[in-house]
Motif scaffolding. Structure first.
Motif, PDB file in Angstrom:
ATOM      1  N   SER A 113      44.398  25.938  36.557  1.00  0.00           N
ATOM      2  CA  SER A 113      45.456  26.896  36.824  1.00  0.00           C
ATOM      3  C   SER A 113      45.986  26.745  38.249  1.00  0.00           C
ATOM      4  CB  SER A 113      44.931  28.318  36.628  1.00  0.00           C
ATOM      5  OG  SER A 113      45.896  29.260  37.077  1.00  0.00           O
ATOM      6  N   LEU A 114      47.295  26.801  38.371  1.00  0.00           N
ATOM      7  CA  LEU A 114      47.907  26.694  39.692  1.00  0.00           C
ATOM      8  C   LEU A 114      47.668  27.932  40.547  1.00  0.00           C
ATOM      9  CD1 LEU A 114      51.323  24.919  38.993  1.00  0.00           C
ATOM     10  CD2 LEU A 114      49.084  23.929  39.542  1.00  0.00           C
ATOM     11  N   THR A 115      47.085  28.986  39.976  1.00  0.00           N
ATOM     12  CA  THR A 115      46.742  30.156  40.782  1.00  0.00           C
ATOM     13  C   THR A 115      45.423  29.964  41.526  1.00  0.00           C
ATOM     14  OG1 THR A 115      45.673  31.220  38.896  1.00  0.00           O
ATOM     15  CG2 THR A 115      47.987  31.763  39.289  1.00  0.00           C
ATOM     16  N   GLY A 116      44.697  28.892  41.247  1.00  0.00           N
ATOM     17  CA  GLY A 116      43.471  28.598  41.973  1.00  0.00           C
ATOM     18  C   GLY A 116      43.760  28.032  43.356  1.00  0.00           C
ATOM     19  N   THR A 117      42.756  28.035  44.199  1.00  0.00           N
ATOM     20  CA  THR A 117      42.906  27.514  45.557  1.00  0.00           C
ATOM     21  C   THR A 117      43.068  25.998  45.553  1.00  0.00           C
ATOM     22  OG1 THR A 117      41.556  29.324  46.424  1.00  0.00           O
ATOM     23  CG2 THR A 117      41.806  27.373  47.826  1.00  0.00           C
ATOM     24  N   ASP A 118      44.091  25.515  46.254  1.00  0.00           N
ATOM     25  CA  ASP A 118      44.365  24.069  46.369  1.00  0.00           C
ATOM     26  C   ASP A 118      44.361  23.400  44.995  1.00  0.00           C
ATOM     27  OD1 ASP A 118      44.548  24.274  49.132  1.00  0.00           O
ATOM     28  OD2 ASP A 118      42.446  23.747  49.458  1.00  0.00           O
ATOM     29  N   SER A 119      45.011  24.044  44.025  1.00  0.00           N
ATOM     30  CA  SER A 119      44.912  23.601  42.638  1.00  0.00           C
ATOM     31  C   SER A 119      45.464  22.200  42.403  1.00  0.00           C
ATOM     32  CB  SER A 119      45.624  24.596  41.725  1.00  0.00           C
ATOM     33  OG  SER A 119      46.962  24.784  42.139  1.00  0.00           O
ATOM     34  N   LEU A 120      46.565  21.843  43.046  1.00  0.00           N
ATOM     35  CA  LEU A 120      47.121  20.510  42.822  1.00  0.00           C
ATOM     36  C   LEU A 120      46.203  19.431  43.385  1.00  0.00           C
ATOM     37  CD1 LEU A 120      50.943  21.013  43.408  1.00  0.00           C
ATOM     38  CD2 LEU A 120      49.717  20.792  41.244  1.00  0.00           C
ATOM     39  N   ALA A 121      45.560  19.728  44.498  1.00  0.00           N
ATOM     40  CA  ALA A 121      44.584  18.783  45.047  1.00  0.00           C
ATOM     41  C   ALA A 121      43.396  18.633  44.099  1.00  0.00           C
ATOM     42  CB  ALA A 121      44.118  19.239  46.426  1.00  0.00           C
ATOM     43  N   LEU A 181      55.008  27.943  36.501  1.00  0.00           N
ATOM     44  CA  LEU A 181      56.089  28.924  36.432  1.00  0.00           C
ATOM     45  C   LEU A 181      57.447  28.363  36.839  1.00  0.00           C
ATOM     46  CD1 LEU A 181      54.270  32.046  37.927  1.00  0.00           C
ATOM     47  CD2 LEU A 181      54.943  31.696  35.540  1.00  0.00           C
ATOM     48  N   THR A 182      57.469  27.464  37.820  1.00  0.00           N
ATOM     49  CA  THR A 182      58.732  26.988  38.370  1.00  0.00           C
ATOM     50  C   THR A 182      58.916  25.500  38.121  1.00  0.00           C
ATOM     51  OG1 THR A 182      57.795  26.400  40.529  1.00  0.00           O
ATOM     52  CG2 THR A 182      58.476  28.704  40.205  1.00  0.00           C
ATOM     53  N   ARG A 183      60.116  25.036  38.368  1.00  0.00           N
ATOM     54  CA  ARG A 183      60.386  23.599  38.266  1.00  0.00           C
ATOM     55  C   ARG A 183      59.521  22.830  39.260  1.00  0.00           C
ATOM     56  NH1 ARG A 183      65.098  22.195  35.562  1.00  0.00           N
ATOM     57  NH2 ARG A 183      65.332  20.311  36.823  1.00  0.00           N
ATOM     58  N   ALA A 184      59.363  23.395  40.450  1.00  0.00           N
ATOM     59  CA  ALA A 184      58.526  22.741  41.464  1.00  0.00           C
ATOM     60  C   ALA A 184      57.077  22.666  40.999  1.00  0.00           C
ATOM     61  CB  ALA A 184      58.626  23.495  42.788  1.00  0.00           C
ATOM     62  N   ASP A 185      56.599  23.707  40.322  1.00  0.00           N
ATOM     63  CA  ASP A 185      55.241  23.670  39.767  1.00  0.00           C
ATOM     64  C   ASP A 185      55.093  22.510  38.793  1.00  0.00           C
ATOM     65  OD1 ASP A 185      54.461  25.986  41.126  1.00  0.00           O
ATOM     66  OD2 ASP A 185      54.776  27.303  39.402  1.00  0.00           O
ATOM     67  N   ALA A 186      56.055  22.381  37.904  1.00  0.00           N
ATOM     68  CA  ALA A 186      55.990  21.326  36.895  1.00  0.00           C
ATOM     69  C   ALA A 186      56.026  19.944  37.535  1.00  0.00           C
ATOM     70  CB  ALA A 186      57.135  21.487  35.901  1.00  0.00           C
ATOM     71  N   ASP A 187      56.922  19.753  38.491  1.00  0.00           N
ATOM     72  CA  ASP A 187      57.029  18.456  39.161  1.00  0.00           C
ATOM     73  C   ASP A 187      55.756  18.140  39.937  1.00  0.00           C
ATOM     74  OD1 ASP A 187      59.594  18.014  38.194  1.00  0.00           O
ATOM     75  OD2 ASP A 187      60.561  18.880  39.974  1.00  0.00           O
ATOM     76  N   GLY A 188      55.236  19.143  40.644  1.00  0.00           N
ATOM     77  CA  GLY A 188      54.029  18.918  41.430  1.00  0.00           C
ATOM     78  C   GLY A 188      52.835  18.600  40.555  1.00  0.00           C
ATOM     79  N   ALA A 189      52.725  19.284  39.422  1.00  0.00           N
ATOM     80  CA  ALA A 189      51.611  19.039  38.511  1.00  0.00           C
ATOM     81  C   ALA A 189      51.663  17.622  37.961  1.00  0.00           C
ATOM     82  CB  ALA A 189      51.641  20.058  37.384  1.00  0.00           C
ATOM     83  N   ARG A 190      52.844  17.184  37.574  1.00  0.00           N
ATOM     84  CA  ARG A 190      52.967  15.825  37.050  1.00  0.00           C
ATOM     85  C   ARG A 190      52.601  14.803  38.115  1.00  0.00           C
ATOM     86  NH1 ARG A 190      58.489  12.738  35.258  1.00  0.00           N
ATOM     87  NH2 ARG A 190      58.909  13.197  37.438  1.00  0.00           N
ATOM     88  N   ALA A 210      54.527  32.163  29.963  1.00  0.00           N
ATOM     89  CA  ALA A 210      55.715  32.765  29.349  1.00  0.00           C
ATOM     90  C   ALA A 210      56.850  31.746  29.390  1.00  0.00           C
ATOM     91  CB  ALA A 210      56.116  34.027  30.121  1.00  0.00           C
ATOM     92  N   MET A 211      57.969  32.091  28.771  1.00  0.00           N
ATOM     93  CA  MET A 211      59.182  31.301  28.942  1.00  0.00           C
ATOM     94  C   MET A 211      59.615  31.405  30.404  1.00  0.00           C
ATOM     95  SD  MET A 211      60.338  29.672  26.299  1.00  0.00           S
ATOM     96  CE  MET A 211      62.026  29.448  26.861  1.00  0.00           C
ATOM     97  N   CYS A 212      59.845  30.263  31.038  1.00  0.00           N
ATOM     98  CA  CYS A 212      60.158  30.259  32.462  1.00  0.00           C
ATOM     99  C   CYS A 212      60.761  28.916  32.818  1.00  0.00           C
ATOM    100  CB  CYS A 212      58.892  30.520  33.282  1.00  0.00           C
ATOM    101  SG  CYS A 212      57.540  29.361  32.932  1.00  0.00           S
ATOM    102  N   GLU A 213      61.168  28.760  34.060  1.00  0.00           N
ATOM    103  CA  GLU A 213      61.747  27.496  34.512  1.00  0.00           C
ATOM    104  C   GLU A 213      60.739  26.351  34.386  1.00  0.00           C
ATOM    105  OE1 GLU A 213      63.264  27.843  38.431  1.00  0.00           O
ATOM    106  OE2 GLU A 213      64.945  29.140  37.861  1.00  0.00           O
ATOM    107  N   GLY A 214      59.462  26.656  34.627  1.00  0.00           N
ATOM    108  CA  GLY A 214      58.443  25.630  34.508  1.00  0.00           C
ATOM    109  C   GLY A 214      58.335  25.092  33.095  1.00  0.00           C
ATOM    110  N   ALA A 215      58.476  25.976  32.119  1.00  0.00           N
ATOM    111  CA  ALA A 215      58.438  25.547  30.726  1.00  0.00           C
ATOM    112  C   ALA A 215      59.621  24.639  30.414  1.00  0.00           C
ATOM    113  CB  ALA A 215      58.449  26.765  29.805  1.00  0.00           C
ATOM    114  N   ALA A 216      60.799  25.065  30.835  1.00  0.00           N
ATOM    115  CA  ALA A 216      61.994  24.261  30.584  1.00  0.00           C
ATOM    116  C   ALA A 216      61.898  22.905  31.269  1.00  0.00           C
ATOM    117  CB  ALA A 216      63.231  25.012  31.076  1.00  0.00           C
ATOM    118  N   ARG A 217      61.344  22.863  32.466  1.00  0.00           N
ATOM    119  CA  ARG A 217      61.218  21.601  33.198  1.00  0.00           C
ATOM    120  C   ARG A 217      60.212  20.674  32.512  1.00  0.00           C
ATOM    121  NH1 ARG A 217      63.548  17.515  35.708  1.00  0.00           N
ATOM    122  NH2 ARG A 217      62.350  16.719  37.507  1.00  0.00           N
ATOM    123  N   GLY A 218      59.108  21.234  32.011  1.00  0.00           N
ATOM    124  CA  GLY A 218      58.144  20.413  31.307  1.00  0.00           C
ATOM    125  C   GLY A 218      58.753  19.745  30.092  1.00  0.00           C
TER     126      GLY A 218
END
Length: 211
Positions: A42-50, A71-80, A91-99
């Motif tokens: 989960s991106l709500t964890g500490t230093d999750s992308l790392a 949640l956001t487009r930036a979240d989706a891009d960073g995760a990838r 939920a339905m959100c920008e992150g979902a649409a970006r994925g």
């Protein structure tokens, strides 16, 4: 990667959300050792992308790794970029649409029938029914009646002793956070995590074949 086919086979998606990056990484390693090899951080964890990047580098193809609470487009891009092979949203959100736009398997969160259908129409690989504990396994069965072809994954408060009921109700898989992870991702006992992982695996349809 055919994520949906894998979830149909494995039936279990682990959700790691931790305040200790080192412990979160160790949690992923223990889960992989115990055969729980489909997981999201989960991106709500500490230093999750790392943490995602470290798991990806260390475990590679031993696990199928995603990022959650996107949640956001930036979240989706960073995760990838960090190495996530699928995305999960609440939920339905920008992150979902970006994925969906990126062509990454995306599990989109919903609860009501209207939300379930909207998520499916938006291109969800499967719909994450959240929070599942609000209504229980019977709600999944009721959703299956109007939406028999929409893959549903209940998430939120799913206990080991409920897994069979959710799958019998028509769920593809269950997503499990704290009932499985406990405090392991915050520095808790790895041995206790192993036991919980084994308990959840024993609750699956193939559980009786496990040692």
């Amino acid at each position: 990667m055919q994520l949906l086919s894998l979830l149909w086979k494995k039936h279990l998606l682990a959700i790691i959300r931790g305040g200790d990056p080192e412990a979160s990484f160790r949690t992923a390693c223990v889960l992989a050792e115990e055969g729980v090899d489909v997981m999201e951080v989960s991106l709500t964890g500490t230093d999750s992308l790392a943490v995602v990047g470290r798991i990806h580098a260390a475990l590679g193809d031993r696990v199928v790794l995603g990022s959650g609470t996107v949640l956001t487009r930036a979240d989706a891009d960073g995760a990838r970029e960090a190495g996530a092979r699928f995305l999960v949203t609440p939920a339905m959100c920008e992150g979902a649409a970006r994925g969906v736009e990126l062509g990454i398997p995306t599990l989109i969160g919903a609860l009501t029938p209207t939300e379930v259908w909207a998520a499916s129409e938006a291109g969800a690989t499967a719909v994450k029914v959240f929070p599942a504990s609000a209504h229980g396994p019977s709600y999944i069965a009721r959703l299956r009646e109007p939406f028999p072809r929409v893959p549903l994954i209940p998430v939120g408060g799913v206990r080991a002793d409920q897994v069979g009921a959710y799958l019998d109700a028509g769920a593809v898989a269950v997503g499990v956070g704290s009932p499985l992870i406990g405090d392991a991702a915050d520095g808790g006992d790895p041995a206790a995590l192993r036991e919980r992982a084994r308990r959840f695996r024993r609750s699956l349809p193939y559980g009786e074949a496990l040692p």
